[in-house]
Scaffold this motif. Structure first.
Motif, PDB file in Angstrom:
ATOM      1  N   LEU A 293       0.866  -1.172   0.000  1.00 49.29           N
ATOM      2  CA  LEU A 293       0.000   0.000   0.000  1.00 49.29           C
ATOM      3  C   LEU A 293       0.905   1.226   0.000  1.00 49.29           C
ATOM      4  CD1 LEU A 293      -2.701  -1.158   2.582  1.00 49.29           C
ATOM      5  CD2 LEU A 293      -2.519  -1.640   0.130  1.00 49.29           C
TER       6      LEU A 293
ATOM      7  N   LEU B 131      -3.140   3.698  -5.578  1.00 47.16           N
ATOM      8  CA  LEU B 131      -4.328   3.216  -4.859  1.00 47.16           C
ATOM      9  C   LEU B 131      -5.548   4.121  -5.009  1.00 47.16           C
ATOM     10  CD1 LEU B 131      -2.457   2.026  -1.665  1.00 47.16           C
ATOM     11  CD2 LEU B 131      -3.354   0.590  -3.485  1.00 47.16           C
TER      12      LEU B 131
ATOM     13  N   VAL C 176      -9.865   3.305  -5.330  1.00 48.20           N
ATOM     14  CA  VAL C 176     -10.946   3.958  -4.564  1.00 48.20           C
ATOM     15  C   VAL C 176     -11.912   4.649  -5.513  1.00 48.20           C
ATOM     16  CG1 VAL C 176     -11.470   5.685  -2.813  1.00 48.20           C
ATOM     17  CG2 VAL C 176      -9.440   4.230  -2.553  1.00 48.20           C
TER      18      VAL C 176
ATOM     19  N   ILE D 178      -9.034  -4.920  -1.005  1.00 48.58           N
ATOM     20  CA  ILE D 178      -7.635  -4.505  -1.059  1.00 48.58           C
ATOM     21  C   ILE D 178      -6.873  -5.212   0.045  1.00 48.58           C
ATOM     22  CG2 ILE D 178      -6.054  -2.557  -0.714  1.00 48.58           C
ATOM     23  CD1 ILE D 178      -8.082  -0.752  -2.043  1.00 48.58           C
TER      24      ILE D 178
ATOM     25  N   GLU E 127       0.418   3.812   2.904  1.00 52.97           N
ATOM     26  CA  GLU E 127      -0.900   4.360   2.574  1.00 52.97           C
ATOM     27  C   GLU E 127      -2.045   3.495   3.126  1.00 52.97           C
ATOM     28  OE1 GLU E 127      -1.391   5.595  -1.463  1.00 52.97           O
ATOM     29  OE2 GLU E 127       0.203   7.091  -1.285  1.00 52.97           O
ATOM     30  N   ARG E 128      -1.720   2.720   4.130  1.00 52.54           N
ATOM     31  CA  ARG E 128      -2.747   1.876   4.747  1.00 52.54           C
ATOM     32  C   ARG E 128      -3.894   2.714   5.316  1.00 52.54           C
ATOM     33  NH1 ARG E 128      -1.771  -2.763   9.432  1.00 52.54           N
ATOM     34  NH2 ARG E 128      -3.963  -2.982  10.043  1.00 52.54           N
TER      35      ARG E 128
ATOM     36  N   ILE F 278      -6.517   3.644   2.813  1.00 52.25           N
ATOM     37  CA  ILE F 278      -7.404   2.536   2.446  1.00 52.25           C
ATOM     38  C   ILE F 278      -8.382   2.221   3.572  1.00 52.25           C
ATOM     39  CG2 ILE F 278      -7.480   0.096   1.798  1.00 52.25           C
ATOM     40  CD1 ILE F 278      -6.468   2.114  -0.358  1.00 52.25           C
ATOM     41  N   GLU F 279      -7.904   2.233   4.802  1.00 54.92           N
ATOM     42  CA  GLU F 279      -8.801   1.947   5.930  1.00 54.92           C
ATOM     43  C   GLU F 279      -9.896   3.009   6.018  1.00 54.92           C
ATOM     44  OE1 GLU F 279      -6.025  -0.476   9.116  1.00 54.92           O
ATOM     45  OE2 GLU F 279      -5.974   1.718   9.156  1.00 54.92           O
TER      46      GLU F 279
ATOM     47  N   ALA G 288     -11.065   4.842   3.471  1.00 52.94           N
ATOM     48  CA  ALA G 288     -11.966   4.643   2.335  1.00 52.94           C
ATOM     49  C   ALA G 288     -12.889   3.458   2.568  1.00 52.94           C
ATOM     50  CB  ALA G 288     -11.154   4.435   1.061  1.00 52.94           C
ATOM     51  N   ALA G 289     -12.366   2.388   3.200  1.00 50.46           N
ATOM     52  CA  ALA G 289     -13.182   1.204   3.455  1.00 50.46           C
ATOM     53  C   ALA G 289     -14.317   1.502   4.435  1.00 50.46           C
ATOM     54  CB  ALA G 289     -12.302   0.073   3.981  1.00 50.46           C
TER      55      ALA G 289
ATOM     56  N   LEU H  13     -16.158  -1.471  -0.501  1.00 49.51           N
ATOM     57  CA  LEU H  13     -14.701  -1.578  -0.443  1.00 49.51           C
ATOM     58  C   LEU H  13     -14.280  -2.222   0.871  1.00 49.51           C
ATOM     59  CD1 LEU H  13     -11.873  -0.931  -1.617  1.00 49.51           C
ATOM     60  CD2 LEU H  13     -12.038   1.324  -0.543  1.00 49.51           C
TER      61      LEU H  13
ATOM     62  N   TYR I 176     -11.058  -3.869   3.270  1.00 41.91           N
ATOM     63  CA  TYR I 176      -9.622  -3.981   3.496  1.00 41.91           C
ATOM     64  C   TYR I 176      -9.339  -5.314   4.175  1.00 41.91           C
ATOM     65  CZ  TYR I 176      -4.950  -3.292   5.345  1.00 41.91           C
ATOM     66  OH  TYR I 176      -3.625  -3.449   5.674  1.00 41.91           O
TER      67      TYR I 176
END
Length: 379
Positions: free
Chosen positions: A218, A224, A228, A241, A247-248, A251-252, A254-255, A261, A263
């Motif tokens: 990530l 990434l 998204v 993902i 960049e975790r 993503i967390e 966005a999830a 989405l 993670y």
């Protein structure tokens, strides 16, 4: 063997390598990134064919701690470590093993120690040149840190190219960079696919897109935000993902805001295989990608595979025939929309083509490695 030459396919290794002692000395922990995965897969195929094979590399313990030397987090990515190894221990290990060939796939201090000691012990040193770190510098570091890191990699690569007898890379671009950097001999080699990915019974063929997977670090170079954006554009698709990296948090977050989405966290190779089989499509929209091993793994499982034009895997024509490529003027979201409008039979044909190409490349790759090692041992 000529530079960049293709090896004649060898289904069995030459007799000469049966007596070969091979040592791999790497800064990459097994399975933790593409380089670590590459050499774990290579070991699967080489170990039964050579006399002895050992690897010196960091190990990540169950509690997440790195073992293999004094370690500090990499600037810009605390999930990766810069290890300061016990140089005397590495010297003793290499001397005791007495390798014929030392393979060095990384430019860290462990790799440098392996190349230096391998050369000092009279072994043939083979450098695996898989990542052009200088190209990533601006994505991770500021002006001062970037300058320092570029300087380190410049010095490290200069030393590695000086100490190595031959360089291998898995794309034409990386071969050319190696040549420009002063490589004595450079060869393009293929990427092996882990035995289970090739040989485990196949899942139902992918003929439509309902579940989409990304697997990898990530990090900024993986682009990434494009995933998204695609999840927002296709709310009726499920996006997953997996991985870890700087960049975790992106993503967390966005999830939590996008119900489609998920993670999955970091996956080992066995869990990754299971997730590939549960998804219809693998996406890899990277800004920078020397090859893209996970795309090859997805192809080997007969999954629909979407990559950016920046991925080195696109430089292999037979593989490209099994891929869907996001062109510079397009986006991942748009490419997925195009795939969703395609006939199911055409999608299945592409997935079948991808599977066949991945299996063929695996055979070719090991044929190339067998031929290269055979040529080196005859020197």
């Amino acid at each position: 063997m000529n530079q960049n030459a293709s090896a004649e396919l060898l289904t069995e290794p030459p007799v000469q390598i049966e007596h070969m002692r091979v040592m791999i000395v790497s800064d990459a922990a097994p399975e933790r990134n593409g380089v670590g995965a590459y050499y774990q897969d290579l070991i699967q195929y080489l170990k039964p064919k050579v006399a002895e094979l050992e690897i010196i590399c960091p190990i990540i313990q169950a509690n997440g701690r790195w073992q293999g030397g004094l370690n500090v987090p990499l600037p810009g990515d605390t999930t990766q470590k810069f290890l300061i190894p016990n140089f005397l221990k590495i010297k003793r290990q290499i001397k005791a093993f007495a390798p014929d060939i030392v393979i060095v796939p990384t430019p860290g201090l462990i790799g440098l120690a392996g190349a230096y000691q391998g050369r000092k012990q009279g072994a043939i040193v083979l450098l695996g040149f898989h990542t052009w770190f200088e190209k990533l510098a601006d994505m991770y570091w500021g002006r001062i840190e970037g300058s320092l890191n570029r300087a380190y990699f410049w010095v490290s690569n200069k030393l590695l190219f000086r100490w190595s007898d031959v360089v291998v890379a898995n794309s034409d671009e990386m071969v050319q960079i190696a040549n420009d950097f002063g490589s004595k001999k450079s060869y393009r080699v293929g990427t092996p696919v882990a035995f289970d990915f090739i040989n485990r019974p196949q899942p139902e063929p992918a003929c439509r897109i309902e579940k989409v997977l990304f697997a990898g670090r990530l990090a900024a170079e993986k682009n990434l935000p494009a995933i998204v954006e695609a999840a927002r554009a296709h709310p009726d698709l499920i996006f997953s993902i997996s991985g870890d990296g700087p960049e975790r948090q992106l993503i967390e977050t966005a999830a939590k805001t996008l119900p489609n989405l998920n993670y999955l966290g970091w996956l080992n190779r066995s869990d990754l295989l299971a997730q590939l089989d549960q998804h219809d499509c693998l996406v890899l929209p990277s800004h920078v990608e020397s090859f893209g091993t996970v795309a090859l793994e997805a192809m080997s499982r007969g999954r629909l595979t979407v990559v950016s034009h920046n991925c080195g895997i696109c430089q292999w024509p037979k593989l490209k025939n099994g891929l869907f490529v996001v062109e510079p003027e397009s986006s991942l979201a748009t490419t997925l929309a195009t795939l969703r409008g395609m006939d199911e039979k055409l999608l299945q044909q592409r997935a079948d083509t991808a599977r066949a190409a991945a299996c063929e490349l695996n055979d070719w790759s090991m044929g190339m490695w067998y031929s290269l090692l055979d040529a080196l041992v005859k020197k």
